[in-house]
Design a protein around this motif. Structure first.
Motif, PDB file in Angstrom:
ATOM      1  N   LEU A 193       7.955 -16.319 -24.362  1.00  0.00           N
ATOM      2  CA  LEU A 193       8.036 -15.166 -23.486  1.00  0.00           C
ATOM      3  C   LEU A 193       7.272 -15.481 -22.209  1.00  0.00           C
ATOM      4  N   PHE A 194       7.910 -15.279 -21.051  1.00  0.00           N
ATOM      5  CA  PHE A 194       7.285 -15.524 -19.755  1.00  0.00           C
ATOM      6  C   PHE A 194       7.156 -14.183 -19.037  1.00  0.00           C
ATOM      7  N   ILE A 195       5.924 -13.757 -18.832  1.00  0.00           N
ATOM      8  CA  ILE A 195       5.671 -12.477 -18.169  1.00  0.00           C
ATOM      9  C   ILE A 195       4.835 -12.726 -16.920  1.00  0.00           C
ATOM     10  N   ALA A 196       5.371 -12.360 -15.763  1.00  0.00           N
ATOM     11  CA  ALA A 196       4.637 -12.464 -14.499  1.00  0.00           C
ATOM     12  C   ALA A 196       4.272 -11.069 -14.021  1.00  0.00           C
ATOM     13  N   VAL A 197       2.995 -10.858 -13.738  1.00  0.00           N
ATOM     14  CA  VAL A 197       2.515  -9.568 -13.233  1.00  0.00           C
ATOM     15  C   VAL A 197       1.422  -9.804 -12.197  1.00  0.00           C
ATOM     16  N   ASP A 284      -9.160 -21.885 -11.766  1.00  0.00           N
ATOM     17  CA  ASP A 284      -8.904 -20.954 -12.866  1.00  0.00           C
ATOM     18  C   ASP A 284      -7.727 -20.063 -12.470  1.00  0.00           C
ATOM     19  N   THR A 285      -6.537 -20.378 -12.972  1.00  0.00           N
ATOM     20  CA  THR A 285      -5.331 -19.648 -12.569  1.00  0.00           C
ATOM     21  C   THR A 285      -5.358 -18.181 -12.993  1.00  0.00           C
ATOM     22  N   ARG A 286      -6.270 -17.815 -13.862  1.00  0.00           N
ATOM     23  CA  ARG A 286      -6.396 -16.402 -14.255  1.00  0.00           C
ATOM     24  C   ARG A 286      -6.943 -15.551 -13.108  1.00  0.00           C
ATOM     25  N   LYS A 287      -7.364 -16.188 -12.010  1.00  0.00           N
ATOM     26  CA  LYS A 287      -7.852 -15.454 -10.844  1.00  0.00           C
ATOM     27  C   LYS A 287      -6.791 -15.346  -9.750  1.00  0.00           C
ATOM     28  N   CYS A 288      -5.583 -15.842 -10.013  1.00  0.00           N
ATOM     29  CA  CYS A 288      -4.540 -15.848  -8.987  1.00  0.00           C
ATOM     30  C   CYS A 288      -4.024 -14.435  -8.721  1.00  0.00           C
ATOM     31  N   SER A 289      -3.436 -14.234  -7.556  1.00  0.00           N
ATOM     32  CA  SER A 289      -2.921 -12.931  -7.157  1.00  0.00           C
ATOM     33  C   SER A 289      -1.867 -12.411  -8.126  1.00  0.00           C
ATOM     34  N   SER A 290      -0.993 -13.300  -8.580  1.00  0.00           N
ATOM     35  CA  SER A 290      -0.044 -13.002  -9.658  1.00  0.00           C
ATOM     36  C   SER A 290      -0.123 -14.117 -10.677  1.00  0.00           C
ATOM     37  N   VAL A 291      -0.054 -13.748 -11.945  1.00  0.00           N
ATOM     38  CA  VAL A 291      -0.201 -14.719 -13.031  1.00  0.00           C
ATOM     39  C   VAL A 291       1.045 -14.696 -13.902  1.00  0.00           C
ATOM     40  N   ILE A 292       1.527 -15.882 -14.284  1.00  0.00           N
ATOM     41  CA  ILE A 292       2.579 -15.994 -15.269  1.00  0.00           C
ATOM     42  C   ILE A 292       1.909 -16.275 -16.611  1.00  0.00           C
ATOM     43  N   TYR A 293       2.186 -15.417 -17.581  1.00  0.00           N
ATOM     44  CA  TYR A 293       1.658 -15.585 -18.937  1.00  0.00           C
ATOM     45  C   TYR A 293       2.752 -16.166 -19.813  1.00  0.00           C
ATOM     46  N   ILE A 294       2.471 -17.315 -20.431  1.00  0.00           N
ATOM     47  CA  ILE A 294       3.404 -17.935 -21.364  1.00  0.00           C
ATOM     48  C   ILE A 294       2.948 -17.560 -22.755  1.00  0.00           C
ATOM     49  N   ILE A 295       3.823 -16.906 -23.510  1.00  0.00           N
ATOM     50  CA  ILE A 295       3.429 -16.206 -24.733  1.00  0.00           C
ATOM     51  C   ILE A 295       4.327 -16.643 -25.889  1.00  0.00           C
ATOM     52  N   GLY A 296       3.722 -16.825 -27.039  1.00  0.00           N
ATOM     53  CA  GLY A 296       4.485 -17.161 -28.246  1.00  0.00           C
ATOM     54  C   GLY A 296       4.110 -16.259 -29.398  1.00  0.00           C
ATOM     55  N   LYS A 297       4.826 -16.428 -30.500  1.00  0.00           N
ATOM     56  CA  LYS A 297       4.534 -15.616 -31.696  1.00  0.00           C
ATOM     57  C   LYS A 297       3.295 -16.135 -32.408  1.00  0.00           C
TER      58      LYS A 297
END
Length: 297
Positions: A193-197, A284-297
């Protein structure tokens, strides 16, 4: 209009919520909305938002580029210039993270279909869902692709997608918890799952405060931090595996924010704030203006 007022956090159900700022809808109504924050999970959310049956008028603006494909104005022209490059970047990210060159992909909130088209051209079996009829019609004119109404989301077969993408979509979803559960149900066992916010903890968000364009009230119902996203996924039996930066977003959002703050864009200042934001996020990409989260089960 029916509105939603939260007495508990919509993400973790905590009662420890407090207002933190007021933000204007600069795109359509120019109404002011309160943004509250949960001190337990750190998510922010817009109070008194229109419910799902009442919010569609807030999307009806030529300036809302994901639904109109407009090139009007300098900011939208810049966005159009870099769009193709960012679509290729998203495709390569999906292929690298999944180690698949082709597969079955669900794109939720496809807008005018640009990403869905990019993946289809590369041989992927693509299902694109988009709630806005006007955007679906534009997609049909621009590309050889037919997007489906979002009402089909809960009717899709379980375990049928190798990849599900939501590019700046989750912040718009009213039924947040049910949506995440359905995304989990639709993923194959090894699917991603790829979620960008947008990320309200970024340096550009801190600089522009209530004028930060990515608050985008009332269309953005939630305002995520990396911690909030992690809590949301864990509560739904999913795991954030990686964080990826969307480097262009800091510049685009800063240009819009500058316009909202000053009445017109100060391009040099906006680029400076965008650069500072990216420098802060470089390690640290968690500080970026928008972050893409790559998510698995």
């Amino acid at each position: 209009m029916n509105s939603i007022h939260y007495t508990h956090c919509p993400l973790c159900r905590s009662a420890a919520i407090n207002p933190v700022l007021s933000a204007e809808d600069y795109t359509v109504s120019h109404e002011t909305f309160i943004i509250a924050e949960c001190s337990d999970c750190s998510v922010r959310f817009t109070q008194d938002v229109p419910d799902s049956q009442s919010i569609s008028p807030y999307y009806k603006s030529e300036a809302y580029i994901s639904h109109t494909n407009t090139s009007k104005g300098l900011i939208n022209s810049v966005y159009q210039l870099v769009r193709k490059k960012t679509m290729i970047g998203k495709r390569k990210l999906v292929q690298k993270a999944t180690r698949l060159q082709q597969g079955k992909l669900l794109d939720v909130g496809s807008g005018i279909g640009t990403f869905a088209h990019e993946m289809k051209q590369s041989g992927w079996d693509v299902t694109g869902l988009e709630p806005d009829e006007d955007a679906r019609n534009i997609a049909a004119r621009l590309y050889p692709i037919e997007l489906t109404d979002i009402t089909q989301f809960y009717k899709l077969p379980a375990g049928s997608f190798d990849v599900i993408t939501l590019w700046h979509v989750l912040e718009h979803v009213h039924d947040l918890q049910d949506y995440i559960q359905q995304l989990k149900r639709l993923l194959s066992e090894k699917g991603k799952l790829f979620i960008a916010v947008p990320n309200y903890t970024s340096k550009d968000a801190t600089a522009y405060k209530e004028c930060w364009a990515a608050y985008d009230v009332p269309r953005h119902l939630y305002h995520f931090s990396p911690r909030a996203m992690q809590v949301l996924m864990e509560r739904n039996g999913l795991k954030v595996e990686k964080h990826k930066a969307m480097w262009f977003d800091s510049f685009y959002i800063s240009m819009l924010s500058s316009k909202y703050k000053n009445g017109k864009s100060n391009i040099m200042a906006a680029c400076w704030y965008g650069l500072l934001s990216n420098i802060a996020a470089f390690g640290d990409t968690r500080k970026c203006s928008s972050v893409i989260y790559i998510i698995g089960k």
